[in-house]
Design an enzyme around this catalytic site. Sequence first.
Site, PDB file in Angstrom:
ATOM      1  N   HIS A 256      28.709  -7.826  77.100  1.00  0.00           N
ATOM      2  CA  HIS A 256      29.750  -7.019  76.445  1.00  0.00           C
ATOM      3  C   HIS A 256      31.079  -7.086  77.182  1.00  0.00           C
ATOM      4  O   HIS A 256      32.145  -7.121  76.568  1.00  0.00           O
ATOM      5  CB  HIS A 256      29.341  -5.544  76.388  1.00  0.00           C
ATOM      6  CG  HIS A 256      28.645  -5.173  75.125  1.00  0.00           C
ATOM      7  ND1 HIS A 256      29.222  -5.301  73.903  1.00  0.00           N
ATOM      8  CD2 HIS A 256      27.409  -4.661  74.902  1.00  0.00           C
ATOM      9  CE1 HIS A 256      28.379  -4.885  72.966  1.00  0.00           C
ATOM     10  NE2 HIS A 256      27.270  -4.501  73.547  1.00  0.00           N
ATOM     11  N   GLU A 321      24.123   5.296  79.200  1.00  0.00           N
ATOM     12  CA  GLU A 321      24.400   5.257  77.764  1.00  0.00           C
ATOM     13  C   GLU A 321      23.108   4.891  77.013  1.00  0.00           C
ATOM     14  O   GLU A 321      22.734   5.546  76.054  1.00  0.00           O
ATOM     15  CB  GLU A 321      25.495   4.207  77.517  1.00  0.00           C
ATOM     16  CG  GLU A 321      25.935   4.108  76.071  1.00  0.00           C
ATOM     17  CD  GLU A 321      26.893   2.939  75.858  1.00  0.00           C
ATOM     18  OE1 GLU A 321      27.115   2.138  76.801  1.00  0.00           O
ATOM     19  OE2 GLU A 321      27.414   2.813  74.725  1.00  0.00           O
ATOM     20  N   ASP A 355      21.347  -0.877  68.291  1.00  0.00           N
ATOM     21  CA  ASP A 355      22.741  -1.299  68.163  1.00  0.00           C
ATOM     22  C   ASP A 355      23.108  -1.591  66.708  1.00  0.00           C
ATOM     23  O   ASP A 355      24.231  -1.355  66.278  1.00  0.00           O
ATOM     24  CB  ASP A 355      22.990  -2.582  68.973  1.00  0.00           C
ATOM     25  CG  ASP A 355      22.977  -2.338  70.466  1.00  0.00           C
ATOM     26  OD1 ASP A 355      23.117  -1.171  70.874  1.00  0.00           O
ATOM     27  OD2 ASP A 355      22.837  -3.324  71.226  1.00  0.00           O
ATOM     28  N   HIS A 414      45.577  46.952  70.004  1.00  0.00           N
ATOM     29  CA  HIS A 414      44.235  46.676  69.493  1.00  0.00           C
ATOM     30  C   HIS A 414      43.499  47.989  69.200  1.00  0.00           C
ATOM     31  O   HIS A 414      42.870  48.144  68.147  1.00  0.00           O
ATOM     32  CB  HIS A 414      43.433  45.853  70.516  1.00  0.00           C
ATOM     33  CG  HIS A 414      43.808  44.397  70.557  1.00  0.00           C
ATOM     34  ND1 HIS A 414      45.077  43.959  70.823  1.00  0.00           N
ATOM     35  CD2 HIS A 414      43.063  43.276  70.352  1.00  0.00           C
ATOM     36  CE1 HIS A 414      45.094  42.627  70.789  1.00  0.00           C
ATOM     37  NE2 HIS A 414      43.891  42.192  70.508  1.00  0.00           N
TER      38      HIS A 414
END
Lengths: 426, 426
Positions: A256, A321, A355, A414
């Site tokens: 890659h 990963e 993949d 408030h």
Amino acid sequence: MRVYSTQKDDLADILARKYSETADVSTAVTTIIDRVKADGDQALYQLVKEIDDVTLDSLTVTKEEIADALKATSPELIKVIEQSKANILAFHQKQVRQGFVSTEENGVVMGQRILPLARVGVYVPGGTAAYPSTVLMDVLPAKIAGVKKIVMVTPTDSEGKVPAAILATASIAGVDEIYKVGGAHGVAALAYGTETIPKVDKIVGPGNIYVATAKKMVYGVVDIDMIAGPSDVLIVADHSANPRWIAADLLAQAEHDKLAQAILVTTEDALIEKVQKEVEQQLAALPRKEIAAAAIENNGKIILVQNLGEAISIANEIAPEHLELSVSEPFALLGKVENAGSVFLGHHTPEVLGDYFAGPNHTLPTEGTARFYSPLSVDDFVKKSSYLYYTEEAMNAVGEAVELFAETEDLMGHARSMKVRREEKE
Amino acid sequence: MRVYSTQKDDLADILARKYSETADVSTAVTTIIDRVKADGDQALYQLVKEIDDVTLDSLTVTKEEIADALKATSPELIKVIEQSKANILAFHQKQVRQGFVSTEENGVVMGQRILPLARVGVYVPGGTAAYPSTVLMDVLPAKIAGVKKIVMVTPTDSEGKVPAAILATASIAGVDEIYKVGGAHGVAALAYGTETIPKVDKIVGPGNIYVATAKKMVYGVVDIDMIAGPSDVLIVADHSANPRWIAADLLAQAEHDKLAQAILVTTEDALIEKVQKEVEQQLAALPRKEIAAAAIENNGKIILVQNLGEAISIANEIAPEHLELSVSEPFALLGKVENAGSVFLGHHTPEVLGDYFAGPNHTLPTEGTARFYSPLSVDDFVKKSSYLYYTEEAMNAVGEAVELFAETEDLMGHARSMKVRREEKE
């Protein structure tokens, strides 16, 4: 590949990873973003010319270009893309969640709605990283979430053309609009909008350092999926593992990117030499051997451990990963895995199945960010909105408590918002 | 308050919002982060001295300090905090989701696990924005998610003390460790860790421009919840609305911050003058009237619309943090709401009920980011991890398709990872 042993080596040395000296491109990217914000389309045409050296007639990919791309794609490939699409849709359909409502006896109603984002931008890189599979992985979860408009941006080749496989896949996935602009300028166009390109709510998809830097800079103006770095795999192998298959999987990751990380963690001393030899042999036959060899040199590692428990501890530290469990009983380890984007179980589940094809998303957290990021999913394309309803009686029952809390924070306005309602009963 | 009408005014003018000229503090924040990375605790002590003018003996809040804080807090307040905690837990418990698994006839198994983050950092601001309610809202969803370690950082007063109400609430919420450091240095400590303060996986919580800038800079090293800006409310009111209550709710928002936004969108011309008068009168009685008056001046608006459909369209454009539907049939409008952090239905559900007590989270997307961000939830404290298992037969059945896809992307190493397994059947 460098070999480490948890018996002999320091954990910090074992875990050290080599990154590139990333240039600081933030000045360049800031300028690009500012130009797109100021001059819209005109800036895009100029930036595409200056940076990409392409002269575009139009930013928009036409219906004719898409039709041509579909014609130019082989029926076999289209069939595979369609099968992959069906698998991805089936898996991601299971991620769809419903809102909830709580209706209480005192009349109080509260809940959470889940709503699709209106417009999403998908960044698709060009050049050697132009992957049709990424188009499927990034677009299909958005379709399932019910996103009304999916806009794709992608750089062109020197003749102003987008690869046919990318256009064909975008068409099959159901992208609504495609524009011919990449880089930081493509990200800026999606974040701020131009005359031609619509402003989106979220930008997803991988890219180079310019794209990643631009995504981080526009984060907050729009949402982004994550900041992605070089890809990585960690393979845990025991006696039952096949060294040839393991070497092939390490190299699939290594091809890659020169900074990709490929790690084998094994209990088997005998496996180490065999894998080393296989990596050497198979590397020689790879078309992308230069890249793969550099990755193996930079971040290829074999770590010898005492047992599989230790192997998983190291995996949890690295937070890979992709985590392959090439062991005889992979399911027995799954419950110990705390940090991993996607886990591939057993000897016949190479990462490549995930993949391209099986269904789970391949857009995954890199560089150890699986500690806190998740695989891209339908959740990335929805937002939540809560709601609350009180009756007058239910409100009065808690009024004093709420006022005390507000007064503790010195927010008398408030407290008053409650007080005026309690003073003036209807 | 400025009055607009969709009949007469341009939508762009109606929607324009005033922001402060935010100084670019990125150079200062970069230096702070670098110092904490380089020198850890030592840098923290120095930065606390330089920036906050406080000399600390220790960064750590001790058990004794927490015990003292609980003693210093009134039983009434502790009871309210406990009630609020129970409500918040009950609501957020409904957000817990399970993973899923798909087991197919051909032996393929795939699924998604949901896992808690290991360590979370909660940033709690000091000074006038020290809100115990925020401690509950930021910590309790993390507890439900199963986060193992929750670390809080917060600045101290000039004597090195954290307000008792903050410490008491942190103790009740179940914070594990508390450190006396705020600002960008507090964020840097959580992102990178020091000798004393552990590195976390995600940082949540509001803060000033230094905190927000630091959070954006460390995004990617750790995850963050969102980048928060000034708070806002949008109130949709029809004939049934009470002008006094509406004015009180606008002012409750306005007292937060000079740049807070308070908008009324109404179908009732007759309501406008009444609300204007009420705002003027109630403003005079507010302790924080200087802040509230500035907010009303900067970003207070009344927008007259033709019908409730148009009112919701404007709300969807603005994407408010808080949306009050002060109308006779509020539930009938809920399905039209596309962009809003939290919706408050009907006349007896002022935002303040949600701020403190009811259960939904008050950490919400600001500045129109409800288009893509969500209220803080249990989802913020988990990550997902997918998994995949193929049998040899199932793998072989799809091998050719996967190889074709890999070859299309010129990733022959990926194709080989499949090919070596198909060549060498076991």
